[in-house]
Every structure is written in C-alpha cells, then in structure tokens.
Write an enzyme that holds these catalytic residues in place. Structure first.
Site, PDB file in Angstrom:
ATOM      1  N   TYR A 250     -89.921 -33.466 -15.504  1.00 24.04           N
ATOM      2  CA  TYR A 250     -89.684 -34.748 -14.811  1.00 24.04           C
ATOM      3  C   TYR A 250     -88.239 -34.836 -14.328  1.00 24.04           C
ATOM      4  CZ  TYR A 250     -88.101 -39.580 -14.455  1.00 24.04           C
ATOM      5  OH  TYR A 250     -87.483 -40.737 -14.022  1.00 24.04           O
TER       6      TYR A 250
ATOM      7  N   LYS B  12     -86.650 -35.009 -10.498  1.00 22.80           N
ATOM      8  CA  LYS B  12     -85.800 -36.104 -10.013  1.00 22.80           C
ATOM      9  C   LYS B  12     -84.463 -35.547  -9.512  1.00 22.80           C
ATOM     10  CE  LYS B  12     -86.490 -39.999 -10.060  1.00 22.80           C
ATOM     11  NZ  LYS B  12     -87.163 -40.904  -9.074  1.00 22.80           N
TER      12      LYS B  12
ATOM     13  N   THR C  74     -82.408 -41.451 -11.818  1.00 31.84           N
ATOM     14  CA  THR C  74     -82.375 -41.667 -13.261  1.00 31.84           C
ATOM     15  C   THR C  74     -81.175 -40.988 -13.922  1.00 31.84           C
ATOM     16  OG1 THR C  74     -83.530 -41.019 -15.294  1.00 31.84           O
ATOM     17  CG2 THR C  74     -84.014 -39.722 -13.365  1.00 31.84           C
ATOM     18  N   ASP C  75     -80.773 -41.518 -15.069  1.00 29.51           N
ATOM     19  CA  ASP C  75     -79.694 -40.868 -15.836  1.00 29.51           C
ATOM     20  C   ASP C  75     -80.142 -39.526 -16.405  1.00 29.51           C
ATOM     21  OD1 ASP C  75     -81.378 -41.760 -17.892  1.00 29.51           O
ATOM     22  OD2 ASP C  75     -79.868 -42.984 -18.891  1.00 29.51           O
ATOM     23  N   GLU C  76     -81.473 -39.276 -16.395  1.00 31.55           N
ATOM     24  CA  GLU C  76     -81.962 -38.012 -16.959  1.00 31.55           C
ATOM     25  C   GLU C  76     -81.527 -36.816 -16.129  1.00 31.55           C
ATOM     26  OE1 GLU C  76     -85.733 -37.725 -18.706  1.00 31.55           O
ATOM     27  OE2 GLU C  76     -85.756 -39.801 -19.384  1.00 31.55           O
TER      28      GLU C  76
HETATM   29  P1  NAD Z   1     -94.079 -46.306 -12.894  1.00 29.49           P
HETATM   30  O1  NAD Z   1     -94.711 -45.051 -13.371  1.00 29.49           O
HETATM   31  O2  NAD Z   1     -94.292 -47.560 -13.645  1.00 29.49           O
HETATM   32  O3  NAD Z   1     -94.533 -46.604 -11.388  1.00 29.49           O
HETATM   33  C1  NAD Z   1     -94.587 -45.601 -10.415  1.00 29.49           C
HETATM   34  C2  NAD Z   1     -95.308 -46.164  -9.206  1.00 29.49           C
HETATM   35  O4  NAD Z   1     -95.288 -45.160  -8.162  1.00 29.49           O
HETATM   36  C3  NAD Z   1     -96.780 -46.494  -9.465  1.00 29.49           C
HETATM   37  O5  NAD Z   1     -97.093 -47.741  -8.880  1.00 29.49           O
HETATM   38  C4  NAD Z   1     -97.527 -45.364  -8.785  1.00 29.49           C
HETATM   39  O6  NAD Z   1     -98.830 -45.715  -8.355  1.00 29.49           O
HETATM   40  C5  NAD Z   1     -96.603 -45.055  -7.623  1.00 29.49           C
HETATM   41  N1  NAD Z   1     -96.761 -43.690  -7.092  1.00 29.49           N
HETATM   42  C6  NAD Z   1     -96.819 -42.528  -7.811  1.00 29.49           C
HETATM   43  N2  NAD Z   1     -96.982 -41.486  -6.978  1.00 29.49           N
HETATM   44  C7  NAD Z   1     -97.010 -41.985  -5.725  1.00 29.49           C
HETATM   45  C8  NAD Z   1     -97.146 -41.407  -4.433  1.00 29.49           C
HETATM   46  N3  NAD Z   1     -97.295 -40.075  -4.274  1.00 29.49           N
HETATM   47  N4  NAD Z   1     -97.124 -42.216  -3.354  1.00 29.49           N
HETATM   48  C9  NAD Z   1     -97.003 -43.566  -3.494  1.00 29.49           C
HETATM   49  N5  NAD Z   1     -96.886 -44.169  -4.690  1.00 29.49           N
HETATM   50  C10 NAD Z   1     -96.889 -43.391  -5.778  1.00 29.49           C
HETATM   51  O7  NAD Z   1     -92.539 -45.966 -12.747  1.00 29.49           O
HETATM   52  P2  NAD Z   1     -91.254 -46.835 -13.128  1.00 29.49           P
HETATM   53  O8  NAD Z   1     -91.000 -46.696 -14.579  1.00 29.49           O
HETATM   54  O9  NAD Z   1     -91.368 -48.158 -12.508  1.00 29.49           O
HETATM   55  O10 NAD Z   1     -90.128 -45.998 -12.387  1.00 29.49           O
HETATM   56  C11 NAD Z   1     -89.864 -46.245 -11.020  1.00 29.49           C
HETATM   57  C12 NAD Z   1     -88.731 -45.356 -10.543  1.00 29.49           C
HETATM   58  O11 NAD Z   1     -87.567 -45.611 -11.296  1.00 29.49           O
HETATM   59  C13 NAD Z   1     -89.014 -43.858 -10.678  1.00 29.49           C
HETATM   60  O12 NAD Z   1     -88.485 -43.223  -9.545  1.00 29.49           O
HETATM   61  C14 NAD Z   1     -88.262 -43.459 -11.917  1.00 29.49           C
HETATM   62  O13 NAD Z   1     -87.856 -42.110 -11.821  1.00 29.49           O
HETATM   63  C15 NAD Z   1     -87.067 -44.401 -11.838  1.00 29.49           C
HETATM   64  N6  NAD Z   1     -86.477 -44.775 -13.130  1.00 29.49           N
HETATM   65  C16 NAD Z   1     -87.261 -45.299 -14.115  1.00 29.49           C
HETATM   66  C17 NAD Z   1     -86.662 -45.717 -15.316  1.00 29.49           C
HETATM   67  C18 NAD Z   1     -87.482 -46.283 -16.440  1.00 29.49           C
HETATM   68  O14 NAD Z   1     -86.975 -46.360 -17.552  1.00 29.49           O
HETATM   69  N7  NAD Z   1     -88.700 -46.719 -16.236  1.00 29.49           N
HETATM   70  C19 NAD Z   1     -85.275 -45.585 -15.485  1.00 29.49           C
HETATM   71  C20 NAD Z   1     -84.512 -45.021 -14.453  1.00 29.49           C
HETATM   72  C21 NAD Z   1     -85.124 -44.639 -13.264  1.00 29.49           C
HETATM   73  O1  DAU Z   2     -83.462 -42.745 -18.941  1.00 28.09           O
HETATM   74  C1  DAU Z   2     -84.225 -43.032 -17.804  1.00 28.09           C
HETATM   75  C2  DAU Z   2     -85.648 -42.609 -18.034  1.00 28.09           C
HETATM   76  O2  DAU Z   2     -86.156 -43.464 -19.045  1.00 28.09           O
HETATM   77  C3  DAU Z   2     -86.523 -42.681 -16.790  1.00 28.09           C
HETATM   78  O3  DAU Z   2     -86.048 -41.761 -15.836  1.00 28.09           O
HETATM   79  C4  DAU Z   2     -87.987 -42.367 -17.116  1.00 28.09           C
HETATM   80  O4  DAU Z   2     -88.800 -42.586 -15.986  1.00 28.09           O
HETATM   81  C5  DAU Z   2     -88.436 -43.291 -18.239  1.00 28.09           C
HETATM   82  O5  DAU Z   2     -89.736 -42.931 -18.644  1.00 28.09           O
HETATM   83  C6  DAU Z   2     -87.479 -43.196 -19.420  1.00 28.09           C
HETATM   84  O6  DAU Z   2     -87.549 -41.864 -19.991  1.00 28.09           O
HETATM   85  P1  DAU Z   2     -87.505 -41.647 -21.564  1.00 28.09           P
HETATM   86  O7  DAU Z   2     -88.060 -40.320 -21.882  1.00 28.09           O
HETATM   87  O8  DAU Z   2     -86.151 -41.968 -22.099  1.00 28.09           O
HETATM   88  O9  DAU Z   2     -88.495 -42.847 -21.993  1.00 28.09           O
HETATM   89  P2  DAU Z   2     -89.619 -42.941 -23.088  1.00 28.09           P
HETATM   90  O10 DAU Z   2     -89.951 -44.375 -23.228  1.00 28.09           O
HETATM   91  O11 DAU Z   2     -90.720 -41.979 -22.847  1.00 28.09           O
HETATM   92  O12 DAU Z   2     -88.857 -42.467 -24.404  1.00 28.09           O
HETATM   93  C7  DAU Z   2     -87.705 -43.151 -24.851  1.00 28.09           C
HETATM   94  C8  DAU Z   2     -87.234 -42.458 -26.119  1.00 28.09           C
HETATM   95  O13 DAU Z   2     -88.191 -42.723 -27.152  1.00 28.09           O
HETATM   96  C9  DAU Z   2     -87.148 -40.958 -25.995  1.00 28.09           C
HETATM   97  O14 DAU Z   2     -86.039 -40.490 -26.759  1.00 28.09           O
HETATM   98  C10 DAU Z   2     -88.445 -40.457 -26.618  1.00 28.09           C
HETATM   99  C11 DAU Z   2     -88.748 -41.522 -27.672  1.00 28.09           C
HETATM  100  N1  DAU Z   2     -90.187 -41.757 -27.924  1.00 28.09           N
HETATM  101  C12 DAU Z   2     -90.992 -42.011 -26.859  1.00 28.09           C
HETATM  102  C13 DAU Z   2     -92.341 -42.238 -27.030  1.00 28.09           C
HETATM  103  C14 DAU Z   2     -93.245 -42.500 -25.848  1.00 28.09           C
HETATM  104  C15 DAU Z   2     -90.691 -41.752 -29.227  1.00 28.09           C
HETATM  105  O15 DAU Z   2     -89.939 -41.530 -30.196  1.00 28.09           O
HETATM  106  N2  DAU Z   2     -92.036 -41.967 -29.399  1.00 28.09           N
HETATM  107  C16 DAU Z   2     -92.882 -42.192 -28.367  1.00 28.09           C
HETATM  108  O16 DAU Z   2     -94.102 -42.346 -28.602  1.00 28.09           O
END
Ligand code: NAD
Ligand code: DAU
Length: 335
Positions: free
Chosen positions: A148, A152, A123-125
């Site tokens: 988190y 990562k 992730t970019d985080e």
């Molecule tokens: P998500 O929370 O929707 O899904 C996570 C999945 O992993 C679920 O199906 C869960 O059951 C499974 N899981 C959790 N713990 C596990 C374990 N111990 N063993 C096997 N399976 C397990 O997550 P997402 O938003 O799809 O993110 C997927 C990946 O992408 C993550 O690694 C996250 O860090 C990365 N990522 C997410 C975003 C985003 O914005 N959603 C952006 C950049 C990177």
């Molecule tokens: O940038 C990549 C990341 O993006 C991934 O690594 C994470 O898995 C994914 O959850 C996401 O993280 P963020 O913290 O950026 O996503 P989230 O949707 O939780 O929040 C996006 C932005 O919106 C953040 O600045 C917080 C804000 N927010 C979020 C929620 C849930 C609000 O203002 N209100 C809210 O209720």
C-alpha cells in the site's frame, strides 16, 4: 462558479471532504467519482442527495473515459480515491497498483490535458519508519514499507514528475492516521470500537507499541481544502496531529469509552513489515494557516459515540459475507 472533481467521495475521508467543500464554498460545485468498492458507501453522502451543487458519477479513476466524463467542466481535481488498507495490500491484490498508481496517472493526464489544478491526497506512510526524535519533513526520501505505502509513494512521485516536467499546478498532502465517523470497520479505531460493542476480541498486532499520530477527520479535510486552494505547485504538505499515541494506549481508551471487558484485548501475530513509528513535522502546513482543532480525547469520544449511535451503518457492513471472508483471512492466520 467553479467545479472540482473529488475522487473517492463515498469513502471515509472523501465523504467528509465532499460535505465540507459544499458547506464552506458556496461558489463551488463538487462532482464525486467513486467506483463503489467494498469501502465506497453511497449512504456516507446520503445527506447531499438534494444538494444542487453536488453530483455523483459511478466510475473508475483508472479508466480514462470515466475520468473525462466525470471531470467535464471542472477546474480542478482532488484525488482521494485509493485502496487504503495496509493489511489488504499485504494479501497481494493488483488493485493497489491499478487504483493508486494507474488511477493517479489517469487523473494527472486529464489535469494536464485541460490545465486543471490537481491535489493528491497521500499519506505519512510514504516516509516509512521514522526513528525518534525525528519528525518527517516533506523533503525526506520516500520509503514505503507495505505494498500500500509503496503504491502511494509511486503516486506521489508521479505527481511531482508532472509538476516538474509539464508544469502541472499540482500539490500533495501527506496525512497521518485519520479517524472519525464513517470509517470502514477494518481500521484500528472503528474495528476495535465495533468489536467492543459486539463483545468480540480486540486483536492487537505484536507488542502494541507501534506509534501513530491520530488525526480527527475534520482536521484532515480542513488541510486538504486549504492546500487545494492555497498550496504551491510542486509542493507536498504534511498533515499530522503532532501527538504520538502507541496502539496499546488507543486500545485501552476504546475499552474505557465502550465499557468493554479489558480481557477482550488480545495479542495476535504482528503485521509483516510493520512500521514502528510515524511522526510528521507540520510547520509548512501551519505556515499556510492550518492548525489542529480536535485533540485525541475529544475526537475519540465523539467517534465512539457516533459508532454507538449508528449501529445500523456499521452492522450493514460487518454482517456481510465479504467482511466475514476478509476477517477470516486476515485474523484467522494470526492465531
Ligand atoms: P476508504 O478506503 O475509506 O475510501 C476509498 C474510496 O475510494 C472508496 O469510496 C472507494 O470506493 C473509492 N475507490 C477505490 N478505488 C477506486 C477507483 N479505482 N476509482 C474510483 N473510486 C475508487 O479510504 P480513506 O481511508 O477515506 O482514505 C482516502 C485517502 O486518504 C486515500 O488516498 C488514503 O491513501 C489517504 N489517507 C488515508 C488515511 C487514513 O487514515 N484513513 C490517512 C492518510 C491518508
Ligand atoms: O498513517 C496513515 C495511514 O493510516 C493511511 O495511509 C492508511 O490508509 C490508513 O489505513 C492508516 O494505516 P495504518 O496501517 O496505520 O492503519 P490501521 O488502522 O490499519 O492500523 C493502525 C495501527 O494499528 C497499525 O500499527 C496496525 C495496528 N492494528 C491494526 C488493526 C487493523 C492492530 O494492532 N490491530 C488491528 O486489527
């Protein structure tokens, strides 16, 4: 025929990735290992039930026996599984370390022992706050702000250490904030969209001027596919939309698309440690042949439509006790 183990294939990004790999690579078998946590939804991949090149294994990536069982016959691993929600990590659970760090190590150990290709979906985080006009490049130092992000970053460092110390053929993708169908309604876009459809408040953290790069899930998965097949060992690749959007603007667009009452947007207490801006330089990924195909207007409209048409999918989540408990804990404290 080759075979890849994808972890977390019942989650948001994982389900799109599994579907894409089966569709785009007729010579590839895909095994999905998923623990089915609150975020793991088997219905996300229900359409693959009769697909002969797809198999599901219920298991934990932090458990070496589960990994060995699922990875049998695989040539590579793509680690998508994670505890993915920043707000839940702030609540303090151990599962962020167990899955995101120990789980990564278990998969790396298996890949090392069997000489497999390995891709870590990160992730970019991991870069932390990025001050304008800088855009993070892959060699920037890692500064995870939330538990988190720190977990990562620890995963990334383990991957890089295995590439350097053991010569593992491992790469990393670092994606920006991703949105689209099947995203769990705890993240900004699906939460605000489903709340808007239910006539509930849209809780904006702080001043809403935090900047995210919103990336459509299919563009993210295309990058993961590309880097898995063509990325270099020991290298990370940024995957961003290269289009910055403040949260308040995302909220206003959702209000327009859903027809919600603008007064439903409410300011609530900020997220502790909240990163103000992420921005990625994606030149390295583009040099590999990737480009973003879906702009934010198009992707957001498609996403809102999907949530409009798939109320049963998200109501099965939002009507549950676990979701109510989480919402009370996270939002109750914000006033
Ligand atoms: P998500 O929370 O929707 O899904 C996570 C999945 O992993 C679920 O199906 C869960 O059951 C499974 N899981 C959790 N713990 C596990 C374990 N111990 N063993 C096997 N399976 C397990 O997550 P997402 O938003 O799809 O993110 C997927 C990946 O992408 C993550 O690694 C996250 O860090 C990365 N990522 C997410 C975003 C985003 O914005 N959603 C952006 C950049 C990177
Ligand atoms: O940038 C990549 C990341 O993006 C991934 O690594 C994470 O898995 C994914 O959850 C996401 O993280 P963020 O913290 O950026 O996503 P989230 O949707 O939780 O929040 C996006 C932005 O919106 C953040 O600045 C917080 C804000 N927010 C979020 C929620 C849930 C609000 O203002 N209100 C809210 O209720």
């Amino acid at each position: 025929m080759s075979r890849v183990l994808v972890s977390g294939g019942c989650g948001f990004i994982g389900s799109h990735l599994v579907r894409r790999l089966v569709r785009e690579h007729p010579d590839l078998e895909v095994v999905n290992i998923d623990l089915l946590t609150y975020a793991g939804r088997p219905e996300n991949v229900a359409d693959l039930a009769d697909e002969p090149r797809y198999a599901f294994v219920h298991g934990d990536i932090a458990n070496a026996d589960d990994v060995a069982r699922a990875a049998e016959g695989c040539d590579g691993i793509i680690n998508v599984a994670a505890e993915s929600h920043v707000d839940r990590s702030i609540m303090g659970g151990d599962e962020f370390v167990t899955t995101n760090v120990l789980g990564t190590k278990r998969l790396l150990d298996h890949a090392r022992a069997h000489g497999l290709r390995y891709l870590q979906v990160s992730t970019d985080e991991v870069y932390g706050d990025v001050e304008a006009p800088h855009r993070s490049v892959e060699t920037d130092p890692l500064h995870g702000s939330s538990p988190y992000a720190a977990s990562k970053a620890a995963g990334d460092l383990l991957v890089l250490s295995y590439a350097r110390t053991y010569g593992l053929n491992a790469s990393i993708t670092r994606g920006s904030n991703t949105y689209g169908p099947y995203q769990f309604p705890e993240k900004l876009i699906p939460l605000f969209t489903t709340n808007a459809f239910d006539g509930k408040e849209l809780p904006l953290y702080g001043d809403g001027m935090q900047v995210r790069e919103m990336l459509f899930v299919e563009d993210h998965c295309a990058a993961i596919d590309l880097v898995y097949h063509h990325g270099a060992a020991g290298e990370a690749y940024n995957v961003g939309a290269e289009h910055e959007v403040p949260n308040i603007e995302t909220a206003h667009r959702i209000i327009e698309l859903t027809g919600a009452d603008p007064a439903s947007l409410v300011r609530v207490a900020d997220r502790p440690g909240h990163d103000r801006r992420y921005a990625l330089d994606c030149a390295k990924l583009r040099a590999l042949g990737w480009e973003r195909r879906t702009d934010f207007d198009t992707g957001l409209a498609r996403t809102v439509e999907w949530f409009r048409e798939n109320r049963a999918w998200w109501e099965a989540i939002t009507s549950g006790e676990a979701y109510a408990d989480y919402s009370a804990k996270n939002y109750g404290a914000r006033g």
